[in-house]
Design a protein around this motif. Structure first.
Motif, PDB file in Angstrom:
ATOM      1  N   ALA A   1       0.829  -1.208   0.000  1.00 44.51           N
ATOM      2  CA  ALA A   1       0.000   0.000   0.000  1.00 44.51           C
ATOM      3  C   ALA A   1       0.866   1.263   0.000  1.00 44.51           C
ATOM      4  O   ALA A   1       0.639   2.189  -0.789  1.00 44.51           O
ATOM      5  CB  ALA A   1      -0.928  -0.008   1.211  1.00 44.51           C
TER       6      ALA A   1
ATOM      7  N   ALA B   1       2.854   1.582  -3.356  1.00 45.88           N
ATOM      8  CA  ALA B   1       2.037   2.101  -4.452  1.00 45.88           C
ATOM      9  C   ALA B   1       1.809   3.601  -4.309  1.00 45.88           C
ATOM     10  O   ALA B   1       1.832   4.339  -5.300  1.00 45.88           O
ATOM     11  CB  ALA B   1       0.695   1.366  -4.504  1.00 45.88           C
ATOM     12  N   LEU B   2       1.595   4.051  -3.080  1.00 46.97           N
ATOM     13  CA  LEU B   2       1.318   5.469  -2.860  1.00 46.97           C
ATOM     14  C   LEU B   2       2.562   6.333  -3.030  1.00 46.97           C
ATOM     15  O   LEU B   2       2.511   7.394  -3.669  1.00 46.97           O
ATOM     16  CB  LEU B   2       0.732   5.671  -1.459  1.00 46.97           C
TER      17      LEU B   2
ATOM     18  N   THR C   1       3.467   6.654  -7.058  1.00 44.56           N
ATOM     19  CA  THR C   1       2.594   7.817  -7.258  1.00 44.56           C
ATOM     20  C   THR C   1       3.244   9.137  -6.866  1.00 44.56           C
ATOM     21  O   THR C   1       3.479   9.997  -7.717  1.00 44.56           O
ATOM     22  CB  THR C   1       1.286   7.632  -6.455  1.00 44.56           C
TER      23      THR C   1
ATOM     24  N   CYS D   1      -3.838   8.518  -7.012  1.00 44.81           N
ATOM     25  CA  CYS D   1      -3.356   8.892  -5.684  1.00 44.81           C
ATOM     26  C   CYS D   1      -4.524   9.154  -4.727  1.00 44.81           C
ATOM     27  O   CYS D   1      -4.496   8.730  -3.566  1.00 44.81           O
ATOM     28  CB  CYS D   1      -2.471  10.128  -5.791  1.00 44.81           C
TER      29      CYS D   1
ATOM     30  N   ARG E   1      -7.423   7.854  -4.881  1.00 41.14           N
ATOM     31  CA  ARG E   1      -8.008   6.550  -4.557  1.00 41.14           C
ATOM     32  C   ARG E   1      -7.188   5.828  -3.495  1.00 41.14           C
ATOM     33  O   ARG E   1      -7.735   5.244  -2.549  1.00 41.14           O
ATOM     34  CB  ARG E   1      -8.097   5.701  -5.822  1.00 41.14           C
ATOM     35  N   ARG E   2      -5.866   5.868  -3.604  1.00 44.01           N
ATOM     36  CA  ARG E   2      -5.022   5.202  -2.618  1.00 44.01           C
ATOM     37  C   ARG E   2      -5.197   5.825  -1.233  1.00 44.01           C
ATOM     38  O   ARG E   2      -5.252   5.124  -0.219  1.00 44.01           O
ATOM     39  CB  ARG E   2      -3.546   5.283  -3.024  1.00 44.01           C
TER      40      ARG E   2
ATOM     41  N   THR F   1     -13.177   2.201  -7.500  1.00 40.47           N
ATOM     42  CA  THR F   1     -11.924   1.481  -7.734  1.00 40.47           C
ATOM     43  C   THR F   1     -11.712   1.222  -9.220  1.00 40.47           C
ATOM     44  O   THR F   1     -10.607   1.408  -9.749  1.00 40.47           O
ATOM     45  CB  THR F   1     -11.926   0.145  -6.971  1.00 40.47           C
TER      46      THR F   1
END
Length: 317
Positions: free
Chosen positions: A182, A185-186, A190, A241, A243-244, A267
């Motif tokens: 998590a 990914a962020l 991103t 971003c 969404r994360r 999503t």
């Protein structure tokens, strides 16, 4: 209760249609577009001589693999209701290793391409020569290695698990790895690329405005193509971003079936934004750059292109 259940089913159906209808053109355009980008930048001598093309070729290859390993399994499941990730454990692991890894390669290669174009838009000859083709190749190999290492836990920890309703899913059970993914990914996929691309876009534009020397047309064309691509990437990445961040704040919340279905729609929309980064680069170039359109024309119609070049000016007027 029945009304709530039917509404949840309706929203789930919408979520399925969103990803299917939106994802299929992204996949088709991305496979064709990245293949053509790769062919053009590899075969046209005026393009493959510049170091920026090495980073862009790496980005195209990463985007191509992302669509194959990341988007295609989702489309197969949405269109056929057969989930290949559940049927084959190897595909489950490769989807989260190659799918995430190659997407990261594509974005980080674009960051290096932006840095290179910043250097060539300065007035310093030393800056122009800082990254050679050889150094660009070494940097791309480095990108492959550190991106592979960053997602390597997925190769070991993603497996087939049973969810709350006793369905087999492709997921990670280790909470530490789940949290790592998590944040990876962020931050790594991103926030860092967004910051780098935004910074060098501003610096490139500033250099162009300050520059008193007219740049070669090819260099101007590559710069405009890259800036257009960066703008699209930034727009899509901002959506991803958001969404994360939303996932971080709502993970521990208890949700009913309607809220879960609504989240699925959000999503899937953010997923389409994420994959659009890898799907429309070729068409952005086609719209932005006349030189790129000429290269396309000369690649597929070389004889007609040569005839057009040799038409005397008075014959045109």
């Amino acid at each position: 209760m029945s009304n709530s259940s039917s509404e949840a089913e309706r929203l789930s159906l919408i979520a399925n249609y969103v990803l299917s209808i939106g994802g299929l053109p992204i996949f088709i355009c991305g496979i064709i577009g990245n293949s053509l980008n790769f062919i053009i930048f590899l075969n046209r001598s005026q393009l493959n001589k510049i170091p920026t093309s090495i980073f862009l070729l790496t980005s195209y290859s990463g985007s191509f693999m992302t669509l194959i390993t990341g988007l295609l399994p989702q489309l197969v499941y949405r269109l056929t209701r057969i989930n290949p990730l559940v049927n084959y454990l190897t595909l489950c692991k490769l989807r989260w290793f190659l799918g995430v890894g190659t997407a990261t390669i594509a974005i980080h290669s674009l960051c290096f391409a932006a840095f290179q174009q910043y250097l060539v838009t300065t007035n310093s000859i030393r800056c122009h020569q800082f990254i050679t083709r050889r150094r660009a190749i070494i940097l791309c190999i480095f990108i492959y290695f550190y991106c592979a290492i960053s997602v390597s836990p997925n190769l070991f920890y993603y497996t087939h698990v049973k969810n709350a309703i006793n369905q087999t899913t492709c997921d990670v059970t280790n909470p530490i790895v789940s949290s790592y993914n998590a944040y990876n990914a962020l931050i790594f996929y991103t926030l860092i690329p967004m910051s780098i691309l935004s910074l060098f876009s501003i610096l490139i534009l500033r250099n162009i405005r300050k520059c008193l020397i007219r740049r070669p047309s090819l260099e101007q064309s590559v710069t405009s193509m890259l800036l257009a691509q960066i703008i699209i990437v930034l727009i899509a990445t901002v959506a991803f971003c958001i969404r994360r961040i939303y996932i971080f704040y709502t993970t521990d919340l208890r949700k009913d079936s309607i809220r879960i279905a609504q989240d699925d729609i959000i999503t899937n929309v953010s997923t389409l934004f994420g994959f659009s980064i890898h799907g429309f680069t070729f068409f952005i170039y086609l719209i932005i750059s006349n030189a790129f359109r000429n290269n396309i024309f000369s690649l597929f119609f070389p004889r007609r292109h040569r005839i057009a070049i040799h038409i005397p000016a008075r014959a045109i007027t």
